[in-house]
Motif scaffolding. Structure first.
Motif, PDB file in Angstrom:
ATOM      1  N   TYR A 216      -6.812   0.121  -6.790  1.00 44.77           N
ATOM      2  CA  TYR A 216      -5.916  -1.018  -6.981  1.00 44.77           C
ATOM      3  C   TYR A 216      -4.972  -0.754  -8.140  1.00 44.77           C
ATOM      4  O   TYR A 216      -5.320  -0.095  -9.113  1.00 44.77           O
ATOM      5  CB  TYR A 216      -6.723  -2.295  -7.220  1.00 44.77           C
ATOM      6  N   LEU A 217      -3.774  -1.300  -8.021  1.00 43.26           N
ATOM      7  CA  LEU A 217      -2.735  -1.100  -9.025  1.00 43.26           C
ATOM      8  C   LEU A 217      -2.401  -2.419  -9.709  1.00 43.26           C
ATOM      9  O   LEU A 217      -2.350  -3.474  -9.062  1.00 43.26           O
ATOM     10  CB  LEU A 217      -1.470  -0.534  -8.361  1.00 43.26           C
ATOM     11  N   TYR A 218      -2.172  -2.329 -11.009  1.00 48.09           N
ATOM     12  CA  TYR A 218      -1.842  -3.493 -11.827  1.00 48.09           C
ATOM     13  C   TYR A 218      -0.510  -3.245 -12.524  1.00 48.09           C
ATOM     14  O   TYR A 218      -0.150  -2.101 -12.803  1.00 48.09           O
ATOM     15  CB  TYR A 218      -2.935  -3.734 -12.877  1.00 48.09           C
ATOM     16  N   ARG A 219       0.188  -4.334 -12.833  1.00 48.19           N
ATOM     17  CA  ARG A 219       1.464  -4.204 -13.532  1.00 48.19           C
ATOM     18  C   ARG A 219       1.216  -3.852 -14.992  1.00 48.19           C
ATOM     19  O   ARG A 219       0.429  -4.502 -15.683  1.00 48.19           O
ATOM     20  CB  ARG A 219       2.255  -5.505 -13.421  1.00 48.19           C
TER      21      ARG A 219
ATOM     22  N   GLU B   8      -4.423 -10.195 -11.089  1.00 49.61           N
ATOM     23  CA  GLU B   8      -4.877  -9.690  -9.798  1.00 49.61           C
ATOM     24  C   GLU B   8      -4.124  -8.402  -9.474  1.00 49.61           C
ATOM     25  O   GLU B   8      -3.002  -8.204  -9.930  1.00 49.61           O
ATOM     26  CB  GLU B   8      -4.615 -10.729  -8.706  1.00 49.61           C
ATOM     27  N   PRO B   9      -4.716  -7.526  -8.663  1.00 46.37           N
ATOM     28  CA  PRO B   9      -3.985  -6.315  -8.253  1.00 46.37           C
ATOM     29  C   PRO B   9      -2.731  -6.692  -7.481  1.00 46.37           C
ATOM     30  O   PRO B   9      -2.734  -7.612  -6.665  1.00 46.37           O
ATOM     31  CB  PRO B   9      -4.960  -5.572  -7.354  1.00 46.37           C
TER      32      PRO B   9
ATOM     33  N   PRO C  30      -6.365  -4.798 -17.540  1.00 43.18           N
ATOM     34  CA  PRO C  30      -5.615  -5.690 -16.648  1.00 43.18           C
ATOM     35  C   PRO C  30      -5.401  -7.092 -17.229  1.00 43.18           C
ATOM     36  O   PRO C  30      -4.396  -7.735 -16.957  1.00 43.18           O
ATOM     37  CB  PRO C  30      -6.472  -5.751 -15.383  1.00 43.18           C
TER      38      PRO C  30
ATOM     39  N   THR D  34      -3.476   2.230 -12.295  1.00 37.21           N
ATOM     40  CA  THR D  34      -4.863   1.898 -11.979  1.00 37.21           C
ATOM     41  C   THR D  34      -5.577   1.481 -13.263  1.00 37.21           C
ATOM     42  O   THR D  34      -5.044   1.614 -14.363  1.00 37.21           O
ATOM     43  CB  THR D  34      -5.583   3.109 -11.368  1.00 37.21           C
ATOM     44  N   ARG D  35      -6.806   1.002 -13.146  1.00 45.00           N
ATOM     45  CA  ARG D  35      -7.590   0.626 -14.326  1.00 45.00           C
ATOM     46  C   ARG D  35      -7.765   1.804 -15.270  1.00 45.00           C
ATOM     47  O   ARG D  35      -7.667   1.649 -16.476  1.00 45.00           O
ATOM     48  CB  ARG D  35      -8.970   0.112 -13.911  1.00 45.00           C
TER      49      ARG D  35
ATOM     50  N   LEU E  77       3.393   0.517 -12.262  1.00 48.51           N
ATOM     51  CA  LEU E  77       2.068   0.148 -11.784  1.00 48.51           C
ATOM     52  C   LEU E  77       1.080   1.227 -12.203  1.00 48.51           C
ATOM     53  O   LEU E  77       1.424   2.408 -12.273  1.00 48.51           O
ATOM     54  CB  LEU E  77       2.051   0.012 -10.258  1.00 48.51           C
TER      55      LEU E  77
ATOM     56  N   GLN F  86      -1.876  -1.281  -3.985  1.00 51.50           N
ATOM     57  CA  GLN F  86      -2.972  -0.327  -3.938  1.00 51.50           C
ATOM     58  C   GLN F  86      -2.445   1.028  -3.483  1.00 51.50           C
ATOM     59  O   GLN F  86      -1.417   1.100  -2.808  1.00 51.50           O
ATOM     60  CB  GLN F  86      -4.077  -0.803  -3.003  1.00 51.50           C
TER      61      GLN F  86
ATOM     62  N   THR G 257       0.847  -1.189   0.000  1.00 57.15           N
ATOM     63  CA  THR G 257       0.000   0.000   0.000  1.00 57.15           C
ATOM     64  C   THR G 257       0.884   1.242   0.000  1.00 57.15           C
ATOM     65  O   THR G 257       1.853   1.320   0.754  1.00 57.15           O
ATOM     66  CB  THR G 257      -0.911   0.002   1.238  1.00 57.15           C
TER      67      THR G 257
END
Length: 133
Positions: free
Chosen positions: A66-69, A47-48, A43, A32-33, A30, A51, A20
């Protein structure tokens, strides 16, 4: 370091179960959507991985994104003619009044459930001396 910053800074995920970071201080790589979508990505089932969190000034709770690679994200699927048609049908249904069956130029408010003229009919006294057609 402020108490609010210390509460949301958890890069190893010990406190929140997922890494976090404070709002706007996420590491590179990273997103967000919404940030992925702005780049034409999605994404893609991942999975995230982290965050970002911001505590609210008033009240309880926090705002979380949430953050995604980015390197695992996939391109957005292109809109096919069938998808455009399905979207057009769905939007037309949101604009069709169930009472008068007219298609409005706007989405019918869910709070009303009807188009504005049906929800707020003009009273006879406000029409004045106009005759009914």
């Amino acid at each position: 370091m402020s108490a609010a910053y210390a509460e949301v800074f958890d890069p190893d995920g010990a406190r929140h179960g997922i890494p976090t970071y404070p709002w706007r201080l996420a590491p590179e790589g990273l997103a967000t959507r919404r940030q992925l979508r702005a780049r034409g990505l999605r994404p893609g089932g991942q999975e995230p991985v982290a965050q970002v969190m911001r505590l609210r000034r008033r009240g309880h709770g926090a705002l979380i994104a949430y953050l995604y690679r980015i390197d695992r994200a996939m391109p957005v699927r292109p809109m096919t003619p069938a998808r455009w048609s399905a979207l057009d049908c769905a939007m037309r249904a949101r604009r069709t009044c169930p009472a008068c069956r007219l298609v409005a130029d706007y989405c019918i408010p869910r709070s009303l459930g009807l188009c504005v003229p049906c929800a707020y009919p003009e009273p006879a006294a406000a029409r004045g001396n106009r005759e009914e057609p």
